[in-house]
Design a protein around this motif. Structure first.
Motif, PDB file in Angstrom:
ATOM      1  N   HIS A  23       0.788  -1.227  -0.142  1.00 28.71           N
ATOM      2  CA  HIS A  23       0.059   0.026  -0.039  1.00 28.71           C
ATOM      3  C   HIS A  23       0.939   1.241  -0.131  1.00 28.71           C
ATOM      4  O   HIS A  23       0.668   2.185  -0.673  1.00 28.71           O
ATOM      5  CB  HIS A  23      -0.799   0.117   1.175  1.00 28.71           C
ATOM      6  CG  HIS A  23      -2.215  -1.155   1.012  1.00 28.71           C
ATOM      7  ND1 HIS A  23      -2.911  -1.048   1.992  1.00 28.71           N
ATOM      8  CD2 HIS A  23      -2.208  -2.016   0.281  1.00 28.71           C
ATOM      9  CE1 HIS A  23      -3.899  -2.199   1.556  1.00 28.71           C
ATOM     10  NE2 HIS A  23      -3.419  -2.738   0.599  1.00 28.71           N
ATOM     11  N   HIS A  26       2.434   1.669  -3.532  1.00 34.81           N
ATOM     12  CA  HIS A  26       1.120   1.877  -4.432  1.00 34.81           C
ATOM     13  C   HIS A  26       0.723   3.446  -4.304  1.00 34.81           C
ATOM     14  O   HIS A  26       0.608   4.228  -5.174  1.00 34.81           O
ATOM     15  CB  HIS A  26      -0.101   1.089  -4.065  1.00 34.81           C
ATOM     16  CG  HIS A  26      -1.210   1.402  -5.363  1.00 34.81           C
ATOM     17  ND1 HIS A  26      -1.357   0.514  -6.237  1.00 34.81           N
ATOM     18  CD2 HIS A  26      -2.160   2.558  -5.106  1.00 34.81           C
ATOM     19  CE1 HIS A  26      -2.492   0.913  -7.066  1.00 34.81           C
ATOM     20  NE2 HIS A  26      -2.916   2.034  -6.256  1.00 34.81           N
ATOM     21  N   GLU A  88      -4.941   7.673 -11.827  1.00 34.22           N
ATOM     22  CA  GLU A  88      -5.641   6.491 -11.147  1.00 34.22           C
ATOM     23  C   GLU A  88      -7.196   7.017 -10.880  1.00 34.22           C
ATOM     24  O   GLU A  88      -7.436   8.114 -10.333  1.00 34.22           O
ATOM     25  CB  GLU A  88      -5.003   6.438  -9.701  1.00 34.22           C
ATOM     26  CG  GLU A  88      -5.825   5.344  -8.962  1.00 34.22           C
ATOM     27  CD  GLU A  88      -4.918   4.330  -8.034  1.00 34.22           C
ATOM     28  OE1 GLU A  88      -4.999   3.405  -7.718  1.00 34.22           O
ATOM     29  OE2 GLU A  88      -3.704   4.953  -7.610  1.00 34.22           O
ATOM     30  N   ASN A  90      -9.102   4.918  -8.778  1.00 31.75           N
ATOM     31  CA  ASN A  90      -9.652   4.291  -7.404  1.00 31.75           C
ATOM     32  C   ASN A  90      -9.523   5.572  -6.314  1.00 31.75           C
ATOM     33  O   ASN A  90      -8.872   6.538  -6.486  1.00 31.75           O
ATOM     34  CB  ASN A  90      -8.479   3.137  -6.885  1.00 31.75           C
ATOM     35  CG  ASN A  90      -8.626   1.905  -7.993  1.00 31.75           C
ATOM     36  OD1 ASN A  90      -9.513   1.646  -8.393  1.00 31.75           O
ATOM     37  ND2 ASN A  90      -7.350   1.619  -8.643  1.00 31.75           N
ATOM     38  N   ALA A  95      -4.690   4.997  -2.577  1.00 36.45           N
ATOM     39  CA  ALA A  95      -4.607   5.192  -3.870  1.00 36.45           C
ATOM     40  C   ALA A  95      -3.499   6.365  -4.185  1.00 36.45           C
ATOM     41  O   ALA A  95      -2.766   6.928  -3.048  1.00 36.45           O
ATOM     42  CB  ALA A  95      -5.868   6.154  -4.320  1.00 36.45           C
ATOM     43  N   ASP A 369      -6.113  -2.496  -9.282  1.00 39.13           N
ATOM     44  CA  ASP A 369      -5.324  -2.791  -7.945  1.00 39.13           C
ATOM     45  C   ASP A 369      -4.873  -3.933  -7.894  1.00 39.13           C
ATOM     46  O   ASP A 369      -5.489  -5.246  -8.008  1.00 39.13           O
ATOM     47  CB  ASP A 369      -6.004  -2.137  -6.942  1.00 39.13           C
ATOM     48  CG  ASP A 369      -5.401  -2.218  -5.520  1.00 39.13           C
ATOM     49  OD1 ASP A 369      -4.165  -1.770  -5.494  1.00 39.13           O
ATOM     50  OD2 ASP A 369      -5.950  -2.320  -4.483  1.00 39.13           O
TER      51      ASP A 369
END
Length: 392
Positions: A23, A26, A88, A90, A95, A369
C-alpha cells in the motif's frame, strides 16, 4: 496438513506487513528510472533483514545478496518497481498521491512479495548457497533490465538460474500458470517517414501526395503477417498513428506513420522488420515518393528454459496442487523486460492469479489494483523455490 501447505501457511504471519509495504508503494508510485523512494524502501527493508544491499544497479535498481552455508550455487529472484503514467480512478486509502502516475500493473505487489520472501529466507536460512534479490527499475518500455545487465548485473551477482513472476487478473487467486519455451511476445515500435512533394490542394498533379502514400503503406503493411509470417507462428503488426499536413488546401510534402510489432521469436521479428522496410520503400517509390524506417526493439521474446519451467511448475504444484497449475496457458502477446535476463541466464517467468471473477480489472487500467490476497502465495513461491533448489 502437508509440508507444502504448512509452508505456505507460514507466510500468513507476513501478510499484514507485506500489505502495508504494498500500500505504501502504491500510494507513492514512481516512473521508470525515477524509483528513488521505492528503491530506498526496498534497500531499508533488506538491510533490516540483515541482507547485503547494493544500490544504484542500472541507475535505480537494488540487489540484495543473502548467503547461507558454504555452497557457491546461486539463484536470482526478480521483481519490477516502476509505475505507469496513468491517472488513477480508485478512491481507496492507498490510492496514488502522485497525480498522473499509478501502479496499474501490479509492480507494487511484485516488490512486496519478493521483500516477503527475502524476510523469510533471511530469518530461517534453510538453504545452502547464494540468493540475489533483484529489484529492477524501468520495466515499462524504458529498458531497465538491459540497464542492470549493462551495469554488470550477472558479473557482479552470478546466477545459475533466475526466476520472475507477474500477476494475472484473469486467473483466480490460488492458481499459477507456467509455460515452457516462448511465453510472451517480443515487442518493437516503428516509425515510417514519407517524403513527397508539396502542392496546392486544388492542383494535385503538381505534387506527390505524402498523405496518400502513407495511407497506401498502412494498407500494404497488413499483408506482412498474412503473407510473410508462417501460419503456425503468431505475430501482430498494428499501425496505430498517421500524421500528415496541417491545412485543408495543402497537399503535404511529408507524412509519418507508426505502430507496433509483436512476435515470439527473434527470427520472426527480423523478418517483419525487413518486410516493413521493403513494403514502405517500394510503395513510396511506386508513387514517386521515398520512405525511411526507424525500427526500435523494446522487448525480446520471453522464452522460458524448459528445465527451469518444469522446476517452477513443480514448486507451484507443491504449493497449490496440480489442479491449480496451468502448464499450457495461452501465449501472451504483451511483452516483458525480464526477457533480456532470460537471454543471459536460464530461468522461468510465471503468472500468479490476481483474481479471475467476472469483471476483474485488467492491468494498465486506471481502476486496477493488485490483489493483496495473492501476496503470501507469491512470497511462498519464491522462498520454496530457493529452499528446494539450494537444499542444505
Amino acid at each position: 496438513m502437508s509440508d507444502a501447505t504448512a509452508f505456505a501457511a507460514a507466510f500468513a504471519d507476513l501478510h499484514a506487513e507485506m500489505t502495508a509495504w504494498r500500500h505504501d508503494i502504491h500510494a507513492h508510485p514512481e516512473l521508470g528510472f525515477q524509483e528513488s523512494r521505492t528503491a530506498g524502501l526496498v534497500a531499508a527493508g533488506l538491510e533490516r533483514f540483515g541482507i547485503e544491499v547494493h544500490r544504484g544497479v542500472g541507475r535505480t535498481g537494488v540487489v540484495g545478496t543473502l548467503r547461507a552455508g558454504s555452497s557457491r550455487r546461486s539463484l536470482g529472484l526478480r521483481a519490477d518497481m516502476d509505475a505507469l503514467p496513468i491517472v488513477e480512478a480508485n478512491r481507496f486509502a492507498h490510492a496514488s498521491t502522485h497525480h498522473g502516475i499509478m501502479h496499474a500493473c501490479g509492480h507494487d505487489g511484485h516488490t512486496a512479495m519478493l521483500l516477503g520472501a527475502a524476510s523469510h529466507l533471511a530469518r530461517t536460512r534453510r538453504f545452502d548457497g547464494v540468493v540475489h534479490f533483484i529489484f529492477q527499475p524501468a520495466e515499462e518500455g524504458l529498458g531497465g533490465a538491459r540497464a542492470m545487465i549493462d551495469d554488470g548485473l550477472f558479473e557482479r551477482f552470478p546466477c545459475d538460474a533466475i526466476f520472475g513472476m507477474h500477476n494475472r487478473p484473469s486467473l483466480e487467486v490460488g492458481r499459477f500458470a507456467v509455460r515452457a519455451g516462448p511465453m510472451m511476445a517480443g515487442g518493437a515500435f516503428f516509425d515510417i517517414h514519407v517524403i513527397g512533394k508539396g502542392a496546392h490542394g486544388a492542383r494535385p498533379d503538381t505534387g506527390v501526395d505524402a498523405a496518400l502514400v502513407a495511407a497506401q503503406i498502412a494498407v500494404s503493411l497488413q499483408s506482412i503477417v498474412a503473407r510473410n509470417v508462417p501460419p503456425v507462428q503468431a505475430a501482430v503488426l498494428s499501425v496505430t498513428r498517421i500524421h500528415a499536413g496541417e491545412a485543408y488546401n495543402v497537399i503535404p510534402q511529408t507524412a509519418t506513420l507508426g505502430g507496433t510489432v509483436r512476435a515470439f521469436s527473434r527470427e520472426i521479428m527480423s523478418l517483419m522488420e525487413a518486410a516493413i522496410r521493403r513494403v514502405a520503400s517500394s510503395t513510396a517509390e511506386a508513387f514517386g515518393a521515398s520512405a525511411s524506417l526507424d525500427f526500435r526493439e523494446l522487448f525480446a521474446p520471453t522464452v522460458n528454459d524448459p528445465a527451469e519451467a518444469e522446476f517452477a511448475a513443480r514448486i507451484c504444484t507443491e504449493l497449490v496442487g496440480a489442479e491449480n497449475v496451468d502448464r499450457q496457458p495461452a501465449l501472451i502477446m504483451a511483452s516483458e523486460d525480464f526477457a533480456y535476463m532470460l537471454e543471459r541466464v536460464p530461468g522461468c517467468y510465471i503468472n500468479i492469479g490476481n483474481g479471475g471473477a467476472e469483471g476483474a480489472c485488467e492491468v494498465h487500467n486506471p481502476a486496477y489494483d493488485f490483489n493483496d490476497a495473492a501476496l503470501p502465495l507469491g512470497a511462498a513461491f519464491f522462498a520454496r523455490l530457493v529452499e528446494t533448489r539450494l537444499r542444505a
